[in-house]
Design an enzyme around this catalytic site. Structure first.
Site, PDB file in Angstrom:
ATOM      1  N   ASP A  11       0.877  -1.179   0.033  1.00 42.53           N
ATOM      2  CA  ASP A  11      -0.125  -0.286  -0.018  1.00 42.53           C
ATOM      3  C   ASP A  11       0.956   1.458  -0.024  1.00 42.53           C
ATOM      4  O   ASP A  11       1.359   1.181   0.923  1.00 42.53           O
ATOM      5  CB  ASP A  11      -0.709   0.244   1.105  1.00 42.53           C
ATOM      6  CG  ASP A  11      -1.653  -0.998   0.944  1.00 42.53           C
ATOM      7  OD1 ASP A  11      -1.987  -1.563   0.208  1.00 42.53           O
ATOM      8  OD2 ASP A  11      -3.104  -1.061   2.017  1.00 42.53           O
ATOM      9  N   GLY A  39      -6.472 -10.207   0.956  1.00 46.19           N
ATOM     10  CA  GLY A  39      -6.474 -10.748   1.394  1.00 46.19           C
ATOM     11  C   GLY A  39      -5.382 -11.243   2.389  1.00 46.19           C
ATOM     12  O   GLY A  39      -5.222 -11.546   3.536  1.00 46.19           O
ATOM     13  N   ALA A  40      -4.414 -10.749   2.135  1.00 45.44           N
ATOM     14  CA  ALA A  40      -2.969 -10.697   2.950  1.00 45.44           C
ATOM     15  C   ALA A  40      -2.670 -10.126   4.389  1.00 45.44           C
ATOM     16  O   ALA A  40      -2.526 -10.303   5.034  1.00 45.44           O
ATOM     17  CB  ALA A  40      -2.125 -10.131   2.214  1.00 45.44           C
ATOM     18  N   ASP A 246      -7.080   5.808  10.825  1.00 48.34           N
ATOM     19  CA  ASP A 246      -7.083   5.535   9.880  1.00 48.34           C
ATOM     20  C   ASP A 246      -7.733   4.020   9.599  1.00 48.34           C
ATOM     21  O   ASP A 246      -7.411   3.128  10.306  1.00 48.34           O
ATOM     22  CB  ASP A 246      -5.548   5.710   8.837  1.00 48.34           C
ATOM     23  CG  ASP A 246      -5.188   4.615   7.901  1.00 48.34           C
ATOM     24  OD1 ASP A 246      -6.482   3.920   7.201  1.00 48.34           O
ATOM     25  OD2 ASP A 246      -4.411   4.110   7.732  1.00 48.34           O
ATOM     26  N   ASP A 252     -10.980  -6.077   6.999  1.00 50.48           N
ATOM     27  CA  ASP A 252     -10.291  -6.966   6.441  1.00 50.48           C
ATOM     28  C   ASP A 252      -9.734  -7.711   8.169  1.00 50.48           C
ATOM     29  O   ASP A 252     -10.258  -8.849   8.598  1.00 50.48           O
ATOM     30  CB  ASP A 252      -8.722  -7.200   5.864  1.00 50.48           C
ATOM     31  CG  ASP A 252      -9.350  -6.398   5.072  1.00 50.48           C
ATOM     32  OD1 ASP A 252     -10.446  -6.505   4.104  1.00 50.48           O
ATOM     33  OD2 ASP A 252      -8.390  -5.640   4.273  1.00 50.48           O
TER      34      ASP A 252
HETATM   35  O1  RIB Z   1      -9.448  -3.540   2.693  1.00 49.67           O
HETATM   36  C1  RIB Z   1      -7.914  -2.507   2.595  1.00 49.67           C
HETATM   37  C2  RIB Z   1      -6.740  -3.197   1.800  1.00 49.67           C
HETATM   38  O2  RIB Z   1      -7.438  -2.711   0.255  1.00 49.67           O
HETATM   39  C3  RIB Z   1      -5.730  -2.513   1.175  1.00 49.67           C
HETATM   40  O3  RIB Z   1      -4.531  -2.921   2.534  1.00 49.67           O
HETATM   41  C4  RIB Z   1      -4.997  -2.296   0.353  1.00 49.67           C
HETATM   42  O4  RIB Z   1      -4.262  -2.753  -0.560  1.00 49.67           O
HETATM   43  C5  RIB Z   1      -6.419  -2.901  -0.940  1.00 49.67           C
HETATM   44  O5  RIB Z   1      -6.303  -4.261  -1.406  1.00 49.67           O
END
Ligand code: RIB
Length: 307
Positions: A11, A39-40, A246, A252
């Site tokens: 990012d 995903g990560a 932020d 996620d």
């Molecule tokens: O959901 C956030 C993510 O969305 C960020 O980390 C960015 O890489 C996008 O994939």
């Protein structure tokens, strides 16, 4: 075990006074690079919160970013990733404004060639060991469709985040165990079905009925989470009152914590409350994976705010 199928990114984050308007030029307040990718973010959060090995079907490039991500996955005992020689690692260009909201543009690179064949191989090798699989929409559409179908066949519990929303096909939703849209994603999906009930609760009930999903979890930022359970009960889960710096990756981290909670045997409401604490803590820090809380922080948060 918990598994994840999805994207990995670096990012590139510009902190800005306000989102750049069309035709406007503005100067960033800061520029930072973080580990990201929906995903990560889920895989690393699941590893950090569970202390377990995590299986992750993803694609990274053989470039300097890919090498750093590989080292990170190895450190967290995340296995299953694929390294492509001819594609660069995925990137996301993000603006974060003064109230912590974000706008994201992604450049998929290796995520764009995460194929059905790679997912097929991953599930062939690991399918028997997987209890819960997290998945989102940052890999090719045909791969997502294939992955969902295969996970259903194998009776692996699916936690599906329909982000980015446009890739979601309504026909995929039947039989999904947990669908976790945010407000924007839910509005988009319900419009596709022409759902026009008067209240959000009634829209959620109708959406579940029309799609055939098993459990619907509506993530609404700082507002209560709305759940429609598999037996059509409507439940609300209170979120935490927190000031955001932020919000990138919060959704996620919520999903990863939800998987960890369910895997531990929490009921759905308790798992959502746990996930909500993890997500709330994450928005107090900058970046996606850099904002994943540790287990102790979540414990303290849950014990501080009781309702
Ligand atoms: O959901 C956030 C993510 O969305 C960020 O980390 C960015 O890489 C996008 O994939």
């Amino acid at each position: 075990m918990i598994a994840v199928i999805g994207s990995s990114n670096i990012d590139i984050v510009y902190e800005v006074d306000h989102f750049t308007e069309p035709g406007e030029t503005q100067t960033a307040l800061s520029l930072n690079h973080y580990y990201g990718g929906k995903g990560a973010n889920q895989a690393v959060a699941a590893a950090k919160l569970s202390n377990q090995n995590i299986l992750f079907s993803t694609s990274i490039g053989n470039d300097s970013e890919g090498k750093k991500i590989k080292n990170r996955f190895d450190k967290f005992n995340i296995k299953g990733y694929f390294i492509h020689g001819n594609f660069h690692t995925g990137q996301a260009f993000i603006e974060v404004n003064r109230v912590g909201e974000n706008k994201i543009v992604s450049n998929p690179g290796a995520n764009g060639v995460h194929s059905k064949a790679l997912v097929e191989k991953f599930l062939k090798e690991n399918g028997e060991d997987i209890d819960y699989c997290l998945i989102q929409n940052e890999i090719p559409r045909e791969t997502i469709g294939f992955a969902l179908e295969s996970l259903k066949e194998k009776e692996i519990k699916i936690i599906y985040d329909p982000a980015a929303k446009e890739k979601t096909k309504i026909k995929w939703l039947a039989g999904i165990d947990y669908l976790t849209p945010n407000k924007t994603e839910f509005n988009y999906l319900k419009e596709k079905l022409n759902i026009k009930e008067d209240t959000l609760a009634n829209q959620a009930l109708m959406f579940k009925k029309e799609t055939g999903i098993r459990n619907l979890i509506l993530k609404r930022g700082s507002s209560d989470i709305i759940i429609v359970t598999k037996d059509n009960k409507l439940r609300k889960v209170q979120t935490f009152d927190i000031e955001a710096v932020d919000t990138t990756g919060a959704g996620d981290i919520f999903n990863a914590a939800l998987a960890v909670g369910l895997y531990r045997g929490y009921n759905l409401q308790k798992a959502c409350r746990y996930a909500s604490a993890a997500a709330a803590l994450s928005v107090t820090k900058k970046g996606a994976q850099s904002s994943i809380p540790d287990q102790q922080e979540i414990k303290e948060m849950l014990s501080k705010q009781t309702f």
